[in-house]
Design an enzyme around this catalytic site. Structure first.
Site, PDB file in Angstrom:
ATOM      1  N   ASN A  37       0.863  -1.180   0.000  1.00  0.00           N
ATOM      2  CA  ASN A  37       0.000   0.000   0.000  1.00  0.00           C
ATOM      3  C   ASN A  37       0.900   1.231   0.000  1.00  0.00           C
ATOM      4  OD1 ASN A  37      -1.803   2.042   0.478  1.00  0.00           O
ATOM      5  ND2 ASN A  37      -2.434   1.330   2.510  1.00  0.00           N
TER       6      ASN A  37
ATOM      7  N   LYS B 164       0.059   4.225  -0.155  1.00  0.00           N
ATOM      8  CA  LYS B 164      -0.609   5.369   0.492  1.00  0.00           C
ATOM      9  C   LYS B 164      -0.457   6.619  -0.385  1.00  0.00           C
ATOM     10  CE  LYS B 164      -0.185   3.081   4.903  1.00  0.00           C
ATOM     11  NZ  LYS B 164      -0.142   3.176   6.352  1.00  0.00           N
TER      12      LYS B 164
ATOM     13  N   GLU C 127      -6.938   4.442   7.913  1.00  0.00           N
ATOM     14  CA  GLU C 127      -6.758   5.878   7.649  1.00  0.00           C
ATOM     15  C   GLU C 127      -7.997   6.473   7.006  1.00  0.00           C
ATOM     16  OE1 GLU C 127      -2.993   5.350   5.663  1.00  0.00           O
ATOM     17  OE2 GLU C 127      -2.149   4.735   7.583  1.00  0.00           O
TER      18      GLU C 127
ATOM     19  N   GLU D 263      -5.318  -5.167  10.391  1.00  0.00           N
ATOM     20  CA  GLU D 263      -4.279  -4.163  10.645  1.00  0.00           C
ATOM     21  C   GLU D 263      -4.571  -3.468  11.973  1.00  0.00           C
ATOM     22  OE1 GLU D 263      -2.232  -2.831   6.735  1.00  0.00           O
ATOM     23  OE2 GLU D 263      -3.942  -1.543   7.083  1.00  0.00           O
TER      24      GLU D 263
ATOM     25  N   SER E 208       3.611  -2.298  10.225  1.00  0.00           N
ATOM     26  CA  SER E 208       5.071  -2.308  10.412  1.00  0.00           C
ATOM     27  C   SER E 208       5.725  -3.618   9.955  1.00  0.00           C
ATOM     28  CB  SER E 208       5.434  -2.002  11.868  1.00  0.00           C
ATOM     29  OG  SER E 208       4.985  -0.713  12.231  1.00  0.00           O
TER      30      SER E 208
HETATM   31  P1  13P Z   1       3.144   0.287   7.721  1.00  0.00           P
HETATM   32  O1  13P Z   1       3.652  -0.985   7.107  1.00  0.00           O
HETATM   33  O2  13P Z   1       3.878   1.513   7.261  1.00  0.00           O
HETATM   34  O3  13P Z   1       3.022   0.173   9.209  1.00  0.00           O
HETATM   35  O4  13P Z   1       1.640   0.492   7.163  1.00  0.00           O
HETATM   36  C1  13P Z   1       0.745  -0.555   7.271  1.00  0.00           C
HETATM   37  C2  13P Z   1      -0.468  -0.213   6.489  1.00  0.00           C
HETATM   38  O5  13P Z   1      -1.233   0.639   6.881  1.00  0.00           O
HETATM   39  C3  13P Z   1      -0.687  -0.922   5.223  1.00  0.00           C
HETATM   40  O6  13P Z   1      -1.956  -0.686   4.728  1.00  0.00           O
END
Ligand code: 13P
Length: 270
Positions: A18, A20, A112, A182, A228
């Site tokens: 992802n 983002k 999010e 998550e 993470s």
């Molecule tokens: P991180 O791997 O940066 O913690 O993000 C996890 C996430 O939100 C994947 O959708």
């Protein structure tokens, strides 16, 4: 012990990145090319996995072109979609547009989106149905915040999100669904839920799917862990019985690191 390519039900591990709100279309093209190189160099090092990237909407077209023209062994997905198919919904993106850009998957209900955009379980259920209308596979994201984890009600909380998300799905749709657990407290914080935490929740999700649908659906649905994830911790998480993949944020922006996560089976074998 893991069942990476579950023999009875073919739960091919899904390694999903992802991106983002990172990577414009120029940066995204470069990252994808580096990722393709890293994956192909390591190809003999890993078993049967499906690698998916979830770029921003404006990068999807460049990703589609590269995947098609260069015949890359990767698939793509959108990070969100509208619950509606078309019309006066300024700023929203229809599942129809994602399908036309070659997307196979779409994230629904990332934490999010739930927190920053106030998306409710009801809206997210409508988005799950919208995804199926356009032949996209939803990756339904669920998981608890720190307060709920500390109160010890994380399983109930997450299963309630699951039940709302899968409301009115057919058994066929539920079997194709991907669910990503998550825990919000582990996203972007460096705090990783332990493999046993991932297994606890993924096991509970699979049991819930069996009772909502049937055992066959539960055995087919792929369950991911996210929060993470890095190359160093991915193998132990993916070795858990009910974890069929990972949803990776920050580490998916580093081609070599993400390719190493896709190669988790080699680390397990070694
Ligand atoms: P991180 O791997 O940066 O913690 O993000 C996890 C996430 O939100 C994947 O959708």
């Amino acid at each position: 012990m893991s069942t990476p390519a579950n023999s009875a039900y073919d739960r091919t591990p899904l390694i999903a990145g992802n991106w983002k709100m990172n990577m414009d279309h120029v940066q995204g093209s470069s990252l994808l090319q580096h990722l393709a190189e890293a994956l192909s160099e390591a190809k003999h090092n890993y078993g049967r996995v499906e690698v998916a990237v979830f770029p921003p909407f404006t990068t999807l077209s460049a990703v589609q072109t590269l995947i098609q023209d260069d015949g890359l062994d990767l698939v793509s997905g959108g990070q969100d979609l509208s619950p509606f198919d078309s019309g006066a919904y300024t700023g929203d993106i229809s599942g129809q547009f994602l399908a036309k850009l070659g997307c196979k998957y779409v994230l629904v209900g990332h934490s999010e989106r739930r927190t920053i955009h106030g998306e409710t379980d009801e809206t997210l259920n409508a988005k799950v149905h919208a995804a199926y209308r356009h032949a996209l596979t939803p990756v339904l994201c669920v998981g608890e915040g720190l307060d709920i984890r500390q109160a010890g009600t994380h399983v109930q909380h997450t299963l309630a999100q699951l039940r709302a998300g899968v409301d009115r799905l057919s058994t066929q749709q539920a079997a194709e669904l991907v669910v990503a657990y998550e825990p919000v407290w582990a996203i972007g914080t460096g705090e990783v839920a332990g493999p046993e935490d991932a297994q606890e929740m993924c096991g509970a999700i699979r049991t819930e799917l069996a009772s909502l649908f049937d055992a066959d659906v539960a055995a087919r649905t792929r369950l991911l862990y996210g929060g993470s994830v890095k190359a160093g911790n991915a193998p132990a998480i993916l070795n858990e019985t009910d974890v069929d993949g990972v949803l990776v944020g920050g580490a998916s922006l580093d081609a070599a690191e993400f390719a190493n996560i896709a190669g988790f089976e080699r680390q397990l074998a070694g």
